[in-house]
Design a protein around this motif. Structure first.
Motif, PDB file in Angstrom:
ATOM      1  N   ASN A   1       0.659  -1.158  -0.061  1.00 43.11           N
ATOM      2  CA  ASN A   1       0.045   0.122   0.115  1.00 43.11           C
ATOM      3  C   ASN A   1       0.927   1.230   0.016  1.00 43.11           C
ATOM      4  O   ASN A   1       0.589   2.122   0.527  1.00 43.11           O
ATOM      5  N   GLY A   2       2.004   1.306  -0.815  1.00 44.39           N
ATOM      6  CA  GLY A   2       2.836   2.475  -1.112  1.00 44.39           C
ATOM      7  C   GLY A   2       3.786   2.788   0.108  1.00 44.39           C
ATOM      8  O   GLY A   2       4.643   3.524   0.111  1.00 44.39           O
TER       9      GLY A   2
ATOM     10  N   THR B   1      -4.750 -11.432   8.701  1.00 42.19           N
ATOM     11  CA  THR B   1      -5.564 -10.839   8.104  1.00 42.19           C
ATOM     12  C   THR B   1      -5.270  -9.383   7.751  1.00 42.19           C
ATOM     13  O   THR B   1      -5.599  -8.540   6.602  1.00 42.19           O
ATOM     14  N   GLY B   2      -4.371  -8.764   8.499  1.00 41.07           N
ATOM     15  CA  GLY B   2      -3.898  -7.431   8.451  1.00 41.07           C
ATOM     16  C   GLY B   2      -2.976  -7.183   7.294  1.00 41.07           C
ATOM     17  O   GLY B   2      -2.603  -6.203   7.105  1.00 41.07           O
ATOM     18  N   TYR B   3      -2.295  -8.493   6.591  1.00 41.92           N
ATOM     19  CA  TYR B   3      -1.383  -8.102   5.580  1.00 41.92           C
ATOM     20  C   TYR B   3      -1.924  -8.258   4.208  1.00 41.92           C
ATOM     21  O   TYR B   3      -1.403  -7.977   3.383  1.00 41.92           O
ATOM     22  N   SER B   4      -3.441  -7.939   4.031  1.00 45.55           N
ATOM     23  CA  SER B   4      -4.039  -7.939   2.946  1.00 45.55           C
ATOM     24  C   SER B   4      -3.677  -6.450   2.397  1.00 45.55           C
ATOM     25  O   SER B   4      -3.347  -5.589   3.005  1.00 45.55           O
ATOM     26  N   GLY B   5      -3.576  -6.337   0.881  1.00 41.29           N
ATOM     27  CA  GLY B   5      -3.209  -5.219   0.518  1.00 41.29           C
ATOM     28  C   GLY B   5      -2.579  -5.038  -1.013  1.00 41.29           C
ATOM     29  O   GLY B   5      -2.425  -6.376  -1.682  1.00 41.29           O
TER      30      GLY B   5
ATOM     31  N   CYS C   1       7.075  -4.242  -5.653  1.00 40.70           N
ATOM     32  CA  CYS C   1       8.665  -4.126  -5.295  1.00 40.70           C
ATOM     33  C   CYS C   1       9.504  -3.435  -6.151  1.00 40.70           C
ATOM     34  O   CYS C   1       9.096  -3.083  -7.187  1.00 40.70           O
ATOM     35  N   CYS C   2      10.565  -2.766  -5.580  1.00 45.51           N
ATOM     36  CA  CYS C   2      11.510  -1.634  -6.158  1.00 45.51           C
ATOM     37  C   CYS C   2      12.929  -2.242  -5.988  1.00 45.51           C
ATOM     38  O   CYS C   2      13.269  -2.467  -4.949  1.00 45.51           O
TER      39      CYS C   2
ATOM     40  N   SER D   1      16.746   3.284 -10.202  1.00 41.72           N
ATOM     41  CA  SER D   1      15.747   2.582  -9.634  1.00 41.72           C
ATOM     42  C   SER D   1      14.586   2.242 -10.563  1.00 41.72           C
ATOM     43  O   SER D   1      14.286   3.266 -11.318  1.00 41.72           O
ATOM     44  N   LYS D   2      13.775   1.519 -10.283  1.00 37.13           N
ATOM     45  CA  LYS D   2      12.620   0.986 -10.981  1.00 37.13           C
ATOM     46  C   LYS D   2      11.677   0.167 -10.012  1.00 37.13           C
ATOM     47  O   LYS D   2      12.196  -0.707  -9.182  1.00 37.13           O
ATOM     48  N   CYS D   3      10.431   0.401 -10.449  1.00 33.58           N
ATOM     49  CA  CYS D   3       9.515  -0.546  -9.556  1.00 33.58           C
ATOM     50  C   CYS D   3       8.446  -1.452 -10.162  1.00 33.58           C
ATOM     51  O   CYS D   3       8.291  -1.038 -11.405  1.00 33.58           O
ATOM     52  N   SER D   4       8.066  -2.557  -9.746  1.00 32.51           N
ATOM     53  CA  SER D   4       7.117  -3.272 -10.562  1.00 32.51           C
ATOM     54  C   SER D   4       5.813  -2.632 -10.356  1.00 32.51           C
ATOM     55  O   SER D   4       5.386  -1.856  -9.493  1.00 32.51           O
TER      56      SER D   4
END
Length: 475
Positions: A52-53, A72-76, A80-81, A91-94
């Motif tokens: 979540n950024g 359950t708190g890991y949903s989101g 990766c960068c 740099s680059k991110c997926s």
């Protein structure tokens, strides 16, 4: 006009994948995030995982991020960068990947059992094992299964089987649960635990031998065993010259085999597929003693022989007549001689008198020998035998009267019958001594028709041995 052409290639995007590739997970499961930069080497980058950024895993030099136990708190939305080690500005991110973690799952009631192949109570580091998550009543269903050891999730498979090479760290209690491949919302219960014990120390077999006293042509049983003994086959080696050579065996277990040769032996165990080998056993020297009776015989078989004569002693192995032997001879306290056959031919002297014993070894097996024979006594005289004459005169009256004298030879010893032939000489006062013609018979008794001075000696053996000449007898 000079033209300069410049080509620019578009960098490939970073890609984030998850293993297993499910969109929905359940609390307690684990997941691995894999970040591929698709540029340069994996080791050229630092990696970061975001949810979540926001940073979920900090920068690290490895592209795999493992979440051991989801809740359950890991949903989101996960992304990766990557950052170039050589230039932090590059740099680059997926793209983002959605992961949902739920605490609601339909539980399948089928009993789950962990089995293993091979089912050996003790495994050794480097061996291969297959654990199987058996869903009873669900044999035709395609499953994806996950595995835990000592309470921690460690692996997930796309089938019910998990094959791996064990190490000491593999020891522990294993449990599994499975999901239907076509319904990730349905799961079995966790199985009961099965224990796996792994040792880093390779086992060393023990080599033992049965009775090594056997008749010629017999065999000795030797055994090789690894403890614990489950699943082992055995390979056997015998030392020839300075190296060990494997000798032929069948494809059976070969724990107990029979050998007909002595020697230095060793073995080792083999089991599994691919094959896993134990250490070699300690070397064991097997010396075979043949139980056949051994007897010394003498040729010629005279109770008394004289210095200078030639005799043959033979080491007779009863029941081993067709075997080629190397024999050794001894008198009390020391070994005298070694022969490449069972016969020993030699010239005797007074010092040859004494008790003789022998034993033999098979020519092709120096580790196999007979027992020592009983002692055989040899008597040797340093003095040649003497002869004397007894003679009788028989007068026959005919038209012309003459006397026929018969000479009778008498040996001074009691062993006269052991001289096989005799030589005769005659002389007179006026004629020199000459040997009397004789045939090839014994010639112990001869008849003469002439007076004169006579003497004789005895002859025996090969080469010929002659006695002392007899006393002179005047006829």
């Amino acid at each position: 006009v000079n033209f300069i052409f410049m080509f620019f290639t578009k960098s490939k995007n970073a890609v984030l994948t998850i293993e297993p590739n499910w969109s929905t997970f359940y609390a307690g499961e684990f997941v691995t995030f894999i970040c591929d930069m698709n540029e340069g080497k994996d080791s050229d980058w630092y990696y970061q995982l975001r949810r979540n950024g926001e940073e979920f895993f900090p920068h690290q030099p490895h592209k795999n991020f493992r979440v051991q136990e989801l809740d359950t708190g890991y949903s989101g939305e996960f992304q990766c960068c990557g950052y170039r080690m050589s230039s932090s500005s590059h740099s680059k991110c997926s793209k983002a990947v959605t992961v949902i973690v739920s605490d609601l799952m339909e539980t399948v009631s089928n009993k789950v059992v962990v089995t293993r192949r091979p089912n050996w109570p003790q495994m050794f580091s480097g061996e291969m094992i297959t654990l199987t998550c058996e869903v009873q009543g669900g044999e035709t269903t395609e499953w994806t299964c996950e595995w835990s050891r000592d309470g921690s999730n460690i692996h997930r498979t796309n089938s019910k089987d998990w094959t791996f090479s064990v190490s000491e760290s593999s020891s522990g209690d294993y449990m599994c649960q499975c999901r239907r491949r076509d319904d990730s919302h349905s799961s079995t219960q966790w199985s009961e635990a099965i224990s796996l014990s792994v040792s880093t120390d390779k086992p060393t077999p023990k080599l033992t031998a049965g009775s090594t006293t056997i008749p010629v042509g017999g065999s000795v049983t030797v055994s090789c065993s690894v403890e614990p003994s489950a699943g082992w086959k055995y390979r056997w080696f015998r030392k020839t010259s300075d190296t060990f050579v494997e000798f032929s065996t069948n494809n059976e277990e070969n724990r107990d085999i029979t050998v007909r040769q002595g020697g230095i032996y060793r073995c080792h165990g083999e089991r599994g597929n691919p094959s896993f080998y134990s250490h070699s056993s300690y070397e064991k020297s097997i010396e075979i003693t043949f139980s056949n009776k051994v007897v010394v015989t003498q040729q010629p078989n005279w109770p008394l022989v004289f210095s200078g004569e030639t005799i043959t002693l033979t080491c007779e192995v009863q029941g081993g007549e067709t075997t080629e032997w190397t024999c050794e001879w001894r008198r009390p306290g020391f070994v005298l001689y070694r022969t490449n056959s069972k016969d020993w031919i030699f010239n005797v002297s007074e010092s040859s008198s004494g008790d003789y014993m022998c034993r033999c070894r098979s020519r092709d097996d120096w580790f196999s020998s007979t027992q020592w024979s009983e002692a055989f006594t040899l008597s040797v005289s340093g003095e040649k035998s003497d002869f004397i004459f007894h003679f009788a005169t028989i007068c026959i009256k005919t038209k012309t009267m003459f006397c026929l004298s018969r000479l009778v030879l008498v040996h001074t010893h009691t062993y006269i019958t052991y001289y096989k032939k005799y030589r005769w000489w005659r002389r007179t006062i006026n004629t020199p001594e000459a040997e009397i013609s004789r045939n090839n018979e014994e010639s112990r008794d001869i008849t003469v028709t002439q007076g004169g001075i006579y003497r004789c000696d005895g002859e025996r053996g090969n080469p010929s041995f002659y006695s002392q000449p007899s006393n002179d007898v005047t006829i």
